[in-house]
Scaffold this motif. Structure first.
Motif, PDB file in Angstrom:
ATOM      1  N   GLU A   1      15.431   0.304  -0.916  1.00 38.97           N
ATOM      2  CA  GLU A   1      14.498   1.172  -1.633  1.00 38.97           C
ATOM      3  C   GLU A   1      13.054   0.841  -1.252  1.00 38.97           C
ATOM      4  O   GLU A   1      12.212   1.744  -1.101  1.00 38.97           O
ATOM      5  CB  GLU A   1      14.690   1.014  -3.144  1.00 38.97           C
ATOM      6  CG  GLU A   1      13.840   1.957  -3.985  1.00 38.97           C
ATOM      7  CD  GLU A   1      14.097   3.423  -3.679  1.00 38.97           C
ATOM      8  OE1 GLU A   1      13.137   4.222  -3.836  1.00 38.97           O
ATOM      9  OE2 GLU A   1      15.229   3.784  -3.288  1.00 38.97           O
ATOM     10  N   ALA A   2      12.731  -0.446  -1.035  1.00 39.98           N
ATOM     11  CA  ALA A   2      11.386  -0.824  -0.602  1.00 39.98           C
ATOM     12  C   ALA A   2      11.081  -0.249   0.778  1.00 39.98           C
ATOM     13  O   ALA A   2       9.973   0.243   1.045  1.00 39.98           O
ATOM     14  CB  ALA A   2      11.259  -2.347  -0.582  1.00 39.98           C
ATOM     15  N   ILE A   3      12.067  -0.317   1.679  1.00 37.63           N
ATOM     16  CA  ILE A   3      11.875   0.257   3.020  1.00 37.63           C
ATOM     17  C   ILE A   3      11.631   1.751   2.925  1.00 37.63           C
ATOM     18  O   ILE A   3      10.747   2.310   3.602  1.00 37.63           O
ATOM     19  CB  ILE A   3      13.096  -0.060   3.907  1.00 37.63           C
ATOM     20  CG1 ILE A   3      13.186  -1.589   4.142  1.00 37.63           C
ATOM     21  CG2 ILE A   3      13.025   0.696   5.226  1.00 37.63           C
ATOM     22  CD1 ILE A   3      14.456  -2.022   4.860  1.00 37.63           C
ATOM     23  N   ARG A   4      12.388   2.426   2.068  1.00 32.79           N
ATOM     24  CA  ARG A   4      12.244   3.888   1.929  1.00 32.79           C
ATOM     25  C   ARG A   4      10.853   4.250   1.406  1.00 32.79           C
ATOM     26  O   ARG A   4      10.202   5.173   1.922  1.00 32.79           O
ATOM     27  CB  ARG A   4      13.318   4.429   0.979  1.00 32.79           C
ATOM     28  CG  ARG A   4      13.382   5.954   0.907  1.00 32.79           C
ATOM     29  CD  ARG A   4      14.314   6.400  -0.183  1.00 32.79           C
ATOM     30  NE  ARG A   4      13.787   6.063  -1.512  1.00 32.79           N
ATOM     31  CZ  ARG A   4      12.818   6.785  -2.105  1.00 32.79           C
ATOM     32  NH1 ARG A   4      12.280   7.844  -1.510  1.00 32.79           N
ATOM     33  NH2 ARG A   4      12.391   6.439  -3.307  1.00 32.79           N
ATOM     34  N   VAL A   5      10.356   3.501   0.385  1.00 36.61           N
ATOM     35  CA  VAL A   5       9.039   3.806  -0.184  1.00 36.61           C
ATOM     36  C   VAL A   5       7.933   3.595   0.860  1.00 36.61           C
ATOM     37  O   VAL A   5       7.022   4.421   0.989  1.00 36.61           O
ATOM     38  CB  VAL A   5       8.785   2.932  -1.432  1.00 36.61           C
ATOM     39  CG1 VAL A   5       7.336   3.063  -1.892  1.00 36.61           C
ATOM     40  CG2 VAL A   5       9.732   3.331  -2.554  1.00 36.61           C
ATOM     41  N   LEU A   6       8.029   2.518   1.628  1.00 33.72           N
ATOM     42  CA  LEU A   6       7.022   2.287   2.655  1.00 33.72           C
ATOM     43  C   LEU A   6       7.024   3.385   3.714  1.00 33.72           C
ATOM     44  O   LEU A   6       5.968   3.851   4.160  1.00 33.72           O
ATOM     45  CB  LEU A   6       7.253   0.926   3.319  1.00 33.72           C
ATOM     46  CG  LEU A   6       6.701  -0.298   2.575  1.00 33.72           C
ATOM     47  CD1 LEU A   6       7.126  -1.588   3.267  1.00 33.72           C
ATOM     48  CD2 LEU A   6       5.180  -0.244   2.499  1.00 33.72           C
ATOM     49  N   ARG A   7       8.222   3.809   4.130  1.00 34.36           N
ATOM     50  CA  ARG A   7       8.303   4.860   5.141  1.00 34.36           C
ATOM     51  C   ARG A   7       7.779   6.190   4.608  1.00 34.36           C
ATOM     52  O   ARG A   7       7.170   6.963   5.363  1.00 34.36           O
ATOM     53  CB  ARG A   7       9.752   5.018   5.591  1.00 34.36           C
ATOM     54  CG  ARG A   7      10.286   3.847   6.383  1.00 34.36           C
ATOM     55  CD  ARG A   7       9.900   3.938   7.834  1.00 34.36           C
ATOM     56  NE  ARG A   7      10.533   5.105   8.461  1.00 34.36           N
ATOM     57  CZ  ARG A   7      10.161   5.642   9.613  1.00 34.36           C
ATOM     58  NH1 ARG A   7       9.137   5.131  10.273  1.00 34.36           N
ATOM     59  NH2 ARG A   7      10.810   6.697  10.114  1.00 34.36           N
TER      60      ARG A   7
END
Length: 940
Positions: free
Chosen positions: A209-215
């Motif tokens: 989820e952190a990767i998705r928010v950053l992207r």
């Protein structure tokens, strides 16, 4: 406000000038309250300075492209100057660099353009470079140059401070606005992430989820999540845009010694790298990325984690991007921490339940014990609590006793008679690991499988399967070992350990409280005993204040001890050569042999019970008494305990008070307190008697001396001075009466009478001065002889006018003495040296000092007429002179006064000489602290 109004070259003292300056500064401060563009405010600042200074030039600089570039400037600058400051000045301009380093305004009263390397600036005199800072960093420089030759005045500096503060406020306001914008974006990303993860505790889900928010917020970046395995950072999750080659490298692992692997965990904060080099960071497949960021993720489970973000093509991280990455990294770190905490809570809940049960059990056992509980009863109740919370077994409590461990308290049956006998006999210290280890290491020893045979014979403990040994502490030191033994097979769980550690920890606290209670009771008893002693001694000392002798003081002390303590003998001894003599006895010797030995006198050397306290000055207790220490074994079998008190006075240990008891072996703490209090008070009383007696003797001697001095002073003042005054007066009257018929011979007779009378007055004055010197008390303190000698040399300048005097004064020491009296000594010796060298073309006076083991010697040497040394002893007597008065004037009292002063200091005087070869006079002073410290270099 008034402190920055014009008072320089532009001030004409007219009210309109003041009002104009006030209006301009008011407009500037109003603008500073709201403006966010420092360039606008600097332009307004130029107007303020125009009112204050006749002719000036100002500019505002910031660093751009590695140069100080002017953003605003005053209009009177020449085109060449404007071009130069807009193009930029080097960072190492000395005055600019000083302001950058010190972060303080730099004021230059005389500008030197060649020194700073700035052309077309020779017209300036005073110059100020004022640094503007934000969060401790210099963001700009506000400069002022005056075209008038003057110096910076306090009001000029006040103006610069006021302007600088206002410009700083604008810079800070601008910086805060920028940070607020970035923080708002970061907060948005943080909120989005936390909203999506909710109460999720699965770490992989949180990372994805952190990767998705950053992207979503930074679509031009790639993201990788690492965990540390041995010495490699290995990727556990990544964004979908990574190429297979990059994925293969990051999952294989990046060495921990790579720059990212070193800097981030050590710094504890995010690291942002512009112009990132993939090869240098052990990622050759990632050459497409030009900027990288790494955020450490710390949490309580101890697993090192790392969130890495990279951007392709040439890229420099913006403040917004940094804030976004930090926010998501922080949110992920908190979420991972929450997940770890959730797992830990499950374990902690089990421990908490066990701890609660232990505390409830211990609360039950301590509820009725109160503060007066017996320590062993506390331990027994603690054992009962532990056994009630564990499977079947037994509990022991061991304490050290010589070479053995002694089982002081036991709960439960050990189920083996031989094992019980072994425990009761006391296992050996150093051969019983189950007890030795926790005592030595101060840590609990939990044995899931009891090591049979390690400290107990195997055949006795076949039914024992688990054991736990915990040290019990009191005031931080172990006092015993608490052991719990289980019969069934069982691994000590975390909950079991919590139960035992909690109970034993609280047991230690309860033992400390019980010990404190015991000590309080003991202290109370000691205080009561001390108060009884002091109350009795109060009456005794009150009587002593008005009179009493040593014998009565001793007898009252003996009676007092008999009243307070169970003793059978109180003996007062004094040393008589090589024998101890009994001066006072209360009680009995207890045997005829002991009585006869005391009456004959006890030998000093062989009577150890008396010699030891006499030599050490400390109370000497023997409980039990050793009959061989005094060589009187056959006569002392009835003596069980002794206490010998040395009685110290100002002169040291003068006598002893010995106490003996025939029925008990031990002196309790309270009894020792009583003995020492009485002994101390008795010593003080004896010291007071001695001092009182000595004081009476001194007072009588002093009174006699004072009477003699008073009589002497009276005789000099009345019996001698009055007749001399009559002689001089009548001689003067006779001279006036016969004035018309006086011839030269008669006039000479009158003159001789006058001179004799004046000489007699000087002798009387000298005698009075010597008498006064003896009567005044010494005011002892440190005296710098070097300083005194320099003062005397200066004071002698008038006497040396017209003479060729050469002084040779070596460094002189610091001594202890009366400064005024020692000044008189040196003045007398120097005055004599000057007097007896008047006949020399060149007078040489040499002064020096010499350090000796016990004293310091001071010498005054001259090259005068000298004297015959066989008459040296007469020189220091009153009215003793070796030269005629018509050769050298004097009273014959000066050197006598020198001797009297030096002897009062504990020193001696001396003199040596040969006729015509000069003389050396000197004196010694005792080294009060082992020798004086030289006021200059050491004496040659």
């Amino acid at each position: 406000m008034l402190s920055i109004m014009p008072d320089g070259p532009t001030s004409h003292g007219h009210p309109t000038d003041f009002i104009a300056a006030l209006d301009v500064f008011t407009a500037f401060t109003d603008l500073a309250a709201t403006e966010t563009d420092v360039r606008v405010l600097t332009s307004k600042a130029y107007e303020v300075m125009t009112v204050h200074f006749l002719a000036h030039s100002s500019a505002y600089y910031e660093v751009h492209d590695g140069l100080w570039k002017a953003l605003t400037w005053t209009p009177e600058m020449t085109p060449e100057q404007i071009h130069m400051i807009r193009s930029g000045l080097p960072l190492d301009v000395p005055s600019f660099a000083e302001a950058l380093t010190t972060k303080q305004p730099v004021y230059i009263d005389g500008w030197n353009s060649r020194r700073d390397g700035i052309e077309n600036t020779d017209v300036f005199g005073p110059v100020c470079i004022y640094p503007l800072t934000v969060d401790g960093d210099v963001r700009g420089l506000f400069t002022v140059g005056l075209r008038v030759g003057r110096q910076w005045q306090p009001r000029d500096r006040a103006l610069m401070r006021a302007l600088g503060r206002s410009l700083n406020m604008v810079l800070e306001r601008t910086e805060q606005a920028r940070q607020l914008h970035e923080e708002r974006a970061a907060l948005e990303a943080f909120a989005v992430y936390t909203e999506h993860v909710g109460h999720e505790t699965d770490v992989p889900t949180l990372v994805h989820e952190a990767i998705r928010v950053l992207r979503n917020h930074l679509n031009h970046v790639s993201v990788v999540y690492y965990e540390l395995h041995a010495s490699l950072w290995k990727a556990e999750a990544w964004s979908e845009d990574l190429t297979p080659t990059v994925i293969e490298q990051v999952t294989r692992g990046i060495p921990v010694h790579a720059p990212d692997g070193i800097n981030v965990p050590q710094s504890g904060t995010a690291v942002f790298l512009n112009d990132w080099n993939a090869d240098a960071h052990s990622l050759p497949a990632a050459t497409a990325y030009r900027a990288a960021a790494s955020v450490p993720l710390f949490n309580s489970d101890g697993t090192p984690r790392l969130l890495a973000v990279a951007a392709k093509d040439t890229h420099v991280w913006s403040e917004r991007e940094k804030a976004m990455i930090r926010a998501v990294g922080r949110a992920l770190s908190l979420a991972v921490e929450r997940a770890a905490t959730s797992r830990q809570l499950k374990v902690q809940n089990l421990d908490l339940d066990a701890r609660t049960r232990a505390l409830e059990g211990f609360a039950a056992l301590t509820r009725d014990l109160g503060v007066r509980a017996d320590v062993y009863e506390l331990i027994r109740r603690a054992q009962d609590v532990v056994l009630s919370l564990l499977p079947p077994g037994y509990a022991l409590y061991y304490e050290r006793d010589g070479k053995h461990w002694r089982n002081r308290v036991q709960a439960g049956d050990v189920r083996n008679a031989y094992l019980q006998a072994f425990i009761d006999a006391g296992p050996l210290i150093g051969e019983t690991p189950s007890v030795d280890v926790p005592w030595t290491t101060h840590h609990a020893l939990f044995q899931d499988q009891y090591a049979r045979g390690s400290d107990t014979p195997v055949e006795m403990v076949g039914h024992v399967n688990a054991a736990a040994s915990l040290p019990v502490f009191r005031d931080g030191e172990p006092v015993g070992v608490f052991i719990a033994v289980l019969f069934e097979q069982r691994a000590w769980s975390s909950a079991d350990r919590v139960v035992l550690e909690t109970v034993v920890r609280n047991l230690g606290i309860a033992i400390e409280r019980a010990e404190q209670t015991r000590q309080v009771e003991q202290q109370r008893a000691e205080v009561e005993a001390r108060n009884r002693v002091l109350s009795t001694f109060e009456e005794w000392t009150r009587d002593l204040a008005v009179g009493g002798d040593v014998s009565e003081v001793i007898r009252r002390a003996q009676r007092l001890l008999y009243e307070l303590l169970p003793i059978q003998a109180a003996v007062y001894y004094e040393r008589d050569g090589n024998k101890w003599r009994v001066r006072s006895l209360l009680g009995e010797y207890g045997s005829d042999g002991l009585r006869r030995a005391h009456e004959a006198g006890l030998p000093y050397e062989s009577t150890g019970n008396l010699r030891v306290p006499f030599e050490t000055g400390e109370v000497y207790y023997q409980d039990p008494y050793d009959p061989h220490i005094d060589g009187l074994a056959e006569h002392m079998t009835h003596v069980q305990a002794t206490a010998i008190l040395p009685l110290k006075t100002a002169g040291g240990v003068q006598s002893l008070l010995g106490l003996a008891r025939f029925t008990s072996e031990r002196w309790t703490t309270t009894e020792r307190t009583v003995l020492e209090t009485v002994g101390h008070s008795l010593a003080l009383a004896l010291d007071r008697v001695e001092k009182t007696t000595a004081l009476e003797r001194e007072r009588a001697a002093l009174a006699a001396a004072n009477e003699e001095l008073d009589a002497f002073a009276y005789s000099v003042s009345h019996d001698l001075r009055t007749p001399v005054r009559h002689i001089l007066s009548f001689n003067n009257l006779l001279r006036k009466t016969l004035a018309s018929s006086l011839d030269a011979k008669t006039e000479r007779y009158f003159t001789l009478v006058d001179e004799a009378g004046q000489s007699m007055n000087r002798l009387i004055d000298a005698m009075l001065n010597m008498s006064r010197t003896s009567r005044l008390p010494l005011r002892l303190g440190p005296v710098d002889l070097g300083v005194l000698m320099r003062q005397i040399e200066r004071a002698s300048e008038a006497e040396c006018l017209g003479r060729n005097v050469r002084w040779d004064i070596a460094p002189l020491p610091l001594v202890t003495g009366d400064q005024d009296l020692l000044r008189q000594v040196l003045e007398n010796l120097v005055s004599n040296a000057l007097k007896y060298t008047r006949t020399r073309d060149v007078t040489v006076i040499r002064v020096w000092a010499a350090e000796r083991e016990a004293h310091t010697a001071v010498f005054v040497e001259d090259n005068g007429v000298g004297f015959d040394s066989k008459y040296a002893s007469k020189l220091f007597g009153v009215f003793q002179r070796l030269h005629r008065a018509d050769e050298f004037e004097g009273t014959g009292v000066g050197l006598a006064n020198v001797r009297r002063i030096v002897r009062r200091h504990g020193g001696e005087v001396f003199a040596r000489s040969r006729p015509g070869e000069g003389a050396t006079f000197g004196f010694t002073l005792p080294n009060v602290t082992g020798g004086g410290a030289m006021s200059g270099s050491s004496v040659p």
